[in-house]
Design an enzyme around this catalytic site. Structure first.
Site, PDB file in Angstrom:
ATOM      1  N   LYS A  18      -6.037 -11.944 -16.045  1.00 27.22           N
ATOM      2  CA  LYS A  18      -5.488 -12.718 -14.974  1.00 27.22           C
ATOM      3  C   LYS A  18      -6.042 -14.126 -15.335  1.00 27.22           C
ATOM      4  O   LYS A  18      -5.685 -15.222 -14.366  1.00 27.22           O
ATOM      5  CB  LYS A  18      -6.167 -12.093 -13.472  1.00 27.22           C
ATOM      6  CG  LYS A  18      -7.514 -12.186 -13.359  1.00 27.22           C
ATOM      7  CD  LYS A  18      -7.983 -11.704 -12.053  1.00 27.22           C
ATOM      8  CE  LYS A  18      -9.653 -11.499 -11.779  1.00 27.22           C
ATOM      9  NZ  LYS A  18     -10.029 -12.808 -11.993  1.00 27.22           N
ATOM     10  N   ASP A  19      -7.063 -14.364 -15.887  1.00 26.62           N
ATOM     11  CA  ASP A  19      -7.535 -15.684 -16.211  1.00 26.62           C
ATOM     12  C   ASP A  19      -6.849 -16.483 -17.096  1.00 26.62           C
ATOM     13  O   ASP A  19      -6.910 -17.813 -17.173  1.00 26.62           O
ATOM     14  CB  ASP A  19      -9.030 -15.720 -16.790  1.00 26.62           C
ATOM     15  CG  ASP A  19     -10.166 -15.157 -15.837  1.00 26.62           C
ATOM     16  OD1 ASP A  19      -9.598 -15.175 -14.609  1.00 26.62           O
ATOM     17  OD2 ASP A  19     -11.094 -14.984 -16.122  1.00 26.62           O
ATOM     18  N   ARG A  37      -5.876 -16.932  -3.243  1.00 29.65           N
ATOM     19  CA  ARG A  37      -4.901 -15.884  -2.798  1.00 29.65           C
ATOM     20  C   ARG A  37      -5.696 -14.800  -1.679  1.00 29.65           C
ATOM     21  O   ARG A  37      -5.187 -14.519  -0.572  1.00 29.65           O
ATOM     22  CB  ARG A  37      -4.977 -15.084  -4.129  1.00 29.65           C
ATOM     23  CG  ARG A  37      -4.145 -13.585  -4.102  1.00 29.65           C
ATOM     24  CD  ARG A  37      -4.119 -12.945  -5.167  1.00 29.65           C
ATOM     25  NE  ARG A  37      -5.482 -12.425  -5.731  1.00 29.65           N
ATOM     26  CZ  ARG A  37      -6.228 -11.719  -5.636  1.00 29.65           C
ATOM     27  NH1 ARG A  37      -5.890 -10.830  -4.188  1.00 29.65           N
ATOM     28  NH2 ARG A  37      -7.375 -11.344  -5.828  1.00 29.65           N
ATOM     29  N   ARG A  38      -6.910 -14.455  -1.898  1.00 27.95           N
ATOM     30  CA  ARG A  38      -7.674 -13.783  -0.999  1.00 27.95           C
ATOM     31  C   ARG A  38      -7.896 -14.256   0.285  1.00 27.95           C
ATOM     32  O   ARG A  38      -7.843 -13.545   1.244  1.00 27.95           O
ATOM     33  CB  ARG A  38      -9.064 -13.216  -1.434  1.00 27.95           C
ATOM     34  CG  ARG A  38      -8.997 -12.187  -2.855  1.00 27.95           C
ATOM     35  CD  ARG A  38     -10.492 -11.759  -3.415  1.00 27.95           C
ATOM     36  NE  ARG A  38     -10.341 -11.137  -4.666  1.00 27.95           N
ATOM     37  CZ  ARG A  38     -10.895 -11.354  -5.607  1.00 27.95           C
ATOM     38  NH1 ARG A  38     -11.711 -12.162  -5.656  1.00 27.95           N
ATOM     39  NH2 ARG A  38     -10.927 -10.603  -6.689  1.00 27.95           N
ATOM     40  N   ARG A  70     -18.527 -18.910  -5.452  1.00 33.23           N
ATOM     41  CA  ARG A  70     -18.427 -18.527  -7.030  1.00 33.23           C
ATOM     42  C   ARG A  70     -19.885 -18.036  -7.621  1.00 33.23           C
ATOM     43  O   ARG A  70     -20.769 -17.731  -6.923  1.00 33.23           O
ATOM     44  CB  ARG A  70     -17.729 -19.708  -7.765  1.00 33.23           C
ATOM     45  CG  ARG A  70     -18.623 -21.001  -7.932  1.00 33.23           C
ATOM     46  CD  ARG A  70     -18.238 -21.681  -9.066  1.00 33.23           C
ATOM     47  NE  ARG A  70     -18.408 -20.979 -10.325  1.00 33.23           N
ATOM     48  CZ  ARG A  70     -18.085 -21.548 -11.666  1.00 33.23           C
ATOM     49  NH1 ARG A  70     -18.007 -22.797 -11.657  1.00 33.23           N
ATOM     50  NH2 ARG A  70     -18.244 -20.690 -12.653  1.00 33.23           N
ATOM     51  N   ARG A 122     -22.995 -12.878  -6.166  1.00 31.24           N
ATOM     52  CA  ARG A 122     -22.075 -12.721  -5.176  1.00 31.24           C
ATOM     53  C   ARG A 122     -22.507 -11.400  -4.223  1.00 31.24           C
ATOM     54  O   ARG A 122     -22.478 -11.674  -3.003  1.00 31.24           O
ATOM     55  CB  ARG A 122     -20.470 -12.614  -5.528  1.00 31.24           C
ATOM     56  CG  ARG A 122     -20.085 -13.625  -6.259  1.00 31.24           C
ATOM     57  CD  ARG A 122     -18.721 -13.560  -6.477  1.00 31.24           C
ATOM     58  NE  ARG A 122     -17.999 -14.612  -7.479  1.00 31.24           N
ATOM     59  CZ  ARG A 122     -16.644 -15.062  -7.445  1.00 31.24           C
ATOM     60  NH1 ARG A 122     -16.007 -14.558  -6.595  1.00 31.24           N
ATOM     61  NH2 ARG A 122     -16.403 -15.985  -8.153  1.00 31.24           N
ATOM     62  N   CYS A 135      -2.509 -20.145 -12.854  1.00 28.68           N
ATOM     63  CA  CYS A 135      -3.182 -18.608 -12.838  1.00 28.68           C
ATOM     64  C   CYS A 135      -4.367 -18.656 -11.544  1.00 28.68           C
ATOM     65  O   CYS A 135      -4.716 -17.756 -11.253  1.00 28.68           O
ATOM     66  CB  CYS A 135      -3.983 -18.091 -13.955  1.00 28.68           C
ATOM     67  SG  CYS A 135      -4.610 -19.647 -14.676  1.00 28.68           S
TER      68      CYS A 135
END
Length: 316
Positions: free
Chosen positions: A78-79, A126-127, A144, A150, A238
């Site tokens: 996905k990156d 997106r989230r 981040r 996190r 992306c």
């Protein structure tokens, strides 16, 4: 003389765990493997992902590959930018981990149990969009850092919850900390989330064939090809506020014979600048060999429904 395959990776715990999966498979196939840590600009920056773009995590690995400092580069798929990189081939897409997003909340709470006003951290536009669209009155906080950083924000009481990719937690052996795996109906994952991209040089045909025969998974490759084709056609880059999930499913043709098709769901978000978020959804089905066309067609449908009006952080 026996060759040694040099695998380039970022030095984070997750990147090393992902690289270990491929290295172990190659060792089982009788190959000698050396893991080479490559420092990337993204690892050295403290700026938000929306500002620097996730491409900073992949560019240094690709440069090392092209410079023949390593023979293989492994990325979280996905990156990767959606545009192909000259001189580099996607040699293998291994079997995918669970692509869904996961909630890690205080006191073992689920998303629906979090009181209005609860703080939920995520670094992905997106989230953010999909969480806001649920209308639960949550305060979405941009964050981040690596997985440990996190999760610590929850255990230290700085945040009530964070949302992360389930795949990363599973690969680090921390799936037990998940308080809820989010249904894709609530939150579609990033295109290619949970999948790895294993790259080699175009002119290194032996390595490409070895990787494809050893670690490539045909169904995963087809699914993520559809998801990434949708993303590329939306011209979102992306880190755009776009979600997608494809699955290879069995279907019956007119004669009653079983055949494999790809089912693709997509979502695009608009209005990220405020608390009011519009989600545009679509889904489609195609034959397994038409993954790329399926992604482009679904993107066209999303654009027809208004996805061209995308706005907010992460659009590039």
């Amino acid at each position: 003389m026996t060759r040694t395959i040099r695998i380039g990776t970022r030095g984070s715990a997750l990147a090393l765990a992902q690289t270990g999966i491929i290295a172990d498979a190659l060792r089982r196939a009788g190959e000698n493997v050396e893991i080479v840590k490559v420092s990337t600009p993204g690892d050295r920056s403290h700026a938000p992902i929306a500002e620097i773009g996730v491409g900073v995590f992949t560019s240094a690995l690709r440069e090392a590959l092209l410079a023949k400092q390593v023979d293989v580069a492994i990325h979280s798929y996905k990156d990767l930018p959606t545009a192909p990189e000259p001189g580099i081939v996607l040699a293998a897409v291994p079997q995918r981990e669970d692509p869904r997003d996961a909630l890690i909340a205080r006191d073992g709470l689920t998303l629906g149990e979090l009181p209005p006003g609860s703080t939920v951290g995520t670094g992905a536009a997106r989230r953010m969009a999909q969480l806001r669209a649920l209308g639960l009155g949550l305060e979405i906080v941009p964050i981040r850092g690596n997985i440990d950083t996190r999760l610590r924000k929850v255990t230290d009481g700085e945040l009530d919850a964070v949302v992360l990719a389930r795949a990363g937690l599973a690969r680090l052996g921390r799936a037990g900390e998940i308080t809820e795996t989010l249904d894709p109906i609530q939150m579609l994952p990033a295109p290619a989330q949970g999948a790895l991209a294993v790259e080699s040089r175009v002119d290194d045909v032996d390595i490409e064939h070895l990787l494809r025969s050893t670690v490539d998974d045909e169904a995963t490759r087809a699914a993520v090809t559809a998801e990434r084709a949708m993303l590329a056609a939306l011209e979102g880059g992306c880190s755009a506020p776009v979600g997608a999930l494809a699955e290879v499913v069995e279907d019956l043709d007119a004669d009653g014979s079983v055949l494999e098709r790809i089912s693709l769901r997509g979502v695009a978000a608009a209005g990220l600048d405020g608390e009011s978020v519009e989600l545009i959804r679509a889904s489609a089905l195609a034959d397994k060999g038409e993954a790329e066309r399926l992604g482009r067609d679904l993107a066209a449908e999303l654009l027809d429904l208004g996805a061209g009006a995308l706005s907010g952080p992460g659009r590039n």
